[in-house]
Design an enzyme around this catalytic site. Structure first.
Site, PDB file in Angstrom:
ATOM      1  N   GLU A  95       0.831  -1.198   0.000  1.00 15.56           N
ATOM      2  CA  GLU A  95       0.000   0.000   0.000  1.00 15.56           C
ATOM      3  C   GLU A  95       0.871   1.256   0.000  1.00 15.56           C
ATOM      4  OE1 GLU A  95      -1.643   1.431   3.905  1.00 15.56           O
ATOM      5  OE2 GLU A  95      -1.611  -0.716   4.358  1.00 15.56           O
ATOM      6  N   CYS A 129      -3.367  -3.516   4.235  1.00 12.47           N
ATOM      7  CA  CYS A 129      -2.433  -4.576   4.624  1.00 12.47           C
ATOM      8  C   CYS A 129      -2.784  -5.950   4.067  1.00 12.47           C
ATOM      9  CB  CYS A 129      -2.353  -4.657   6.142  1.00 12.47           C
ATOM     10  SG  CYS A 129      -1.640  -3.191   6.876  1.00 12.47           S
ATOM     11  N   HIS A 264      -2.192 -10.605  11.505  1.00 12.74           N
ATOM     12  CA  HIS A 264      -1.705  -9.287  11.114  1.00 12.74           C
ATOM     13  C   HIS A 264      -1.549  -8.483  12.396  1.00 12.74           C
ATOM     14  CE1 HIS A 264      -1.229  -5.354   9.538  1.00 12.74           C
ATOM     15  NE2 HIS A 264      -2.408  -4.946   9.974  1.00 12.74           N
TER      16      HIS A 264
END
Length: 520
Positions: A95, A129, A264
């Site tokens: 990103e 993400c 994550h």
């Protein structure tokens, strides 16, 4: 339904498609979070205890997303003695956008120039993400499709996570992970076992093309992360239960069926809360919870609704306590990179995987199921699982991948700590210069790890030139080799000395398949 296979149909795929090799890169310097607390004038423990962070990696203006990905790819190729012509697909999840048209993948093609290999599918994938995981799924799907030509797929996930001055800044970080995907892997993707949840949300987003900083709705972001985990875990449990029923096993799936559970990780404390959240799901779904000792003391929460508990401190505290042993057994080790380097956005969850592989022996890992929860704001999330091969013998694929990561902790320890004011100066420099043309970076080259690619200059047309800091093996190279520019055909990177052919045809033979900062 249209497009579906008949129940009695057999589909054929290559055997044991999964992660064959893994490489991780992080910058050579960090700022200590305890020192940053003092510098920012906040209460002691706000970052170190409240967020669970010890150190935060960062890079100077000498590194950008292209250089990060070039570094991790070349390191993976060299450490595994791979030829560049054995890659048939290369996809980048990121990103960190520095060009609205030209992909990071096309920059990485500079590494393949000497090999002459330009027949490489894949480009970039972006959604906060989650892009790295989307790229991983695309790689697996390519290998399991009629498009596969017998070569490896390479997935790169990398990002520079930076925030404006304020509460979110200590949740930054930098890093990249490269994953070599192929058959006969030591870490095998379990087919049919993905629980995905996607919805529209403005929890974290980056609409300002002139800034690296996001817009964040902190409370909404936490709710989105946890609700996505609830949904994904529920779907995953239903799918694996259905598989088990076909095998004659009618038991319900629970956290205990994961050998490891990784997430994550925007910051470590959220991961601990997330494991507790999964235990809450198990608790509410267990019809015999009164007979399970792990739920002792939780009886008062038997009637709660998941959607009412995202910010319920009593529920959170009770289930974090109840899951503390599970956290130590299944998740704590995965937070090594996150705790020491911070949030790496797309590569964060794969940094967690690297942390597990670096701290357990092949014998301890063999046969284990690793749960993986990937989340990207906006939002996209999936919970899937990897099955570790049973073969832990010396020289096995599992032995090789763990050996390649055994120096992870020492690499983290070898970084240089810098004072918070120096860190702040570097953040201000990035803010002021990341969009400039005719720019020569000011950051030190000598402070970089050996073998690191770095930005040499940005010319008047925004074209970027890179060079690689020499390694001990580069002593015989001519001066200037390693300088690359996408517009200069004669400049190139030397390929690894050892050439490895494409995967042998036998490998392709099919087998019948029976936060307050934003948690993106």
């Amino acid at each position: 339904m249209p497009g579906s296979l008949p129940l009695n149909a057999e589909a054929c795929w290559p055997k044991d498609v999964g992660i064959v090799a893994l490489e991780i890169y992080f910058p050579s310097q960090y700022v200590d979070q305890a020192e940053l607390e003092k510098y920012d004038g906040v209460d002691a423990g706000k970052y170190t205890i409240g967020l669970g962070q010890a150190k935060m990696g960062f890079c100077t203006d000498r590194e950008d997303i292209n250089s990060l990905c070039m570094t991790v790819v070349q390191n993976l190729m060299e450490r595994n003695n791979l030829s560049y012509d054995c890659i048939g697909r290369l996809e980048v999840g990121t990103e960190t956008i520095i060009d609205k048209s030209k992909s990071v993948k096309t920059n990485l093609m500079q590494l393949f120039e000497e090999s002459g290999n330009t027949d490489i599918e894949g480009i970039d994938t972006t959604n906060a993400c989650y892009g790295g995981t989307a790229a991983v799924f695309n790689a697996v799907n390519w290998i399991e499709s009629s498009s596969w030509d017998g070569r490896y797929a390479l997935v790169v996930a990398g990002d520079i996570a930076v925030y404006a001055t304020g509460n979110a800044r200590p949740t930054g970080g930098v890093g990249a992970v490269a994953l070599l995907i192929g058959p006969n892997a030591p870490l095998i993707f379990e087919r049919g076992l993905r629980g995905t949840h996607m919805q529209h949300a403005y929890d974290f987003y980056k609409p300002d093309m002139l800034s690296e900083y996001p817009i964040v709705d902190g409370k909404l972001s936490i709710q989105c992360y946890l609700s996505a985990l609830d949904r994904c875990y529920s779907v995953y449990c239903k799918k694996i239960h259905a598989q088990w029923q076909k095998e004659g096993n009618d038991k319900d799936f629970t956290l205990n069926d994961f050998g490891f559970m990784i997430f994550h990780s925007p910051y470590c404390k959220l991961v601990q809360k997330s494991l507790a959240r999964m235990l809450l799901n198990d608790f509410l779904n267990d019809q015999n919870r009164d007979k399970n000792s792990i739920y002792s003391g939780l009886e008062a929460f038997g009637d709660v609704k998941l959607e009412d508990t995202y910010f319920d401190r009593d529920v959170e505290k009770a289930f974090m306590k109840a899951s503390s042993e599970l956290f130590s057994q299944k998740t704590k080790a995965s937070l090594l990179v996150s705790n020491q380097n911070g949030n790496m956005y797309t590569s964060s969850v794969y940094g967690s995987l690297a942390s597990v592989l670096a701290q357990y022996s092949p014998q301890q890992l063999a046969g284990k199921r690793i749960g993986v929860f990937s989340y990207g704001s906006g939002l996209a999330a999936t919970l899937y699982s990897l099955k570790v091969t049973q073969d832990a013998t010396p020289g096995s694929a599992l032995d090789k991948i763990t050996a390649s990561l055994c120096d992870l902790k020492s690499r983290l320890d070898s970084r240089t700590g810098v004072a918070p004011d120096v860190f702040a100066e570097n953040m201000k420099l990035r803010e002021d210069t990341h969009h400039l043309v005719n720019y020569i970076p000011q950051g030190s080259i000598d402070s970089l790890f050996e073998g690191t690619w770095y930005l040499v200059r940005v010319d008047e047309k925004h074209r970027r030139t890179y060079a690689r800091r020499p390694t001990p093996n580069d002593d015989t190279l001519d001066e200037g080799v390693g300088l690359v520019h996408s517009n200069i055909a004669t400049e190139h990177i030397p390929s690894p000395a050892k050439k490895v052919p494409r995967l042998p045809a036998t490998a392709a033979e099919p087998e019948a398949a029976v936060i307050s900062n934003g948690e993106h």
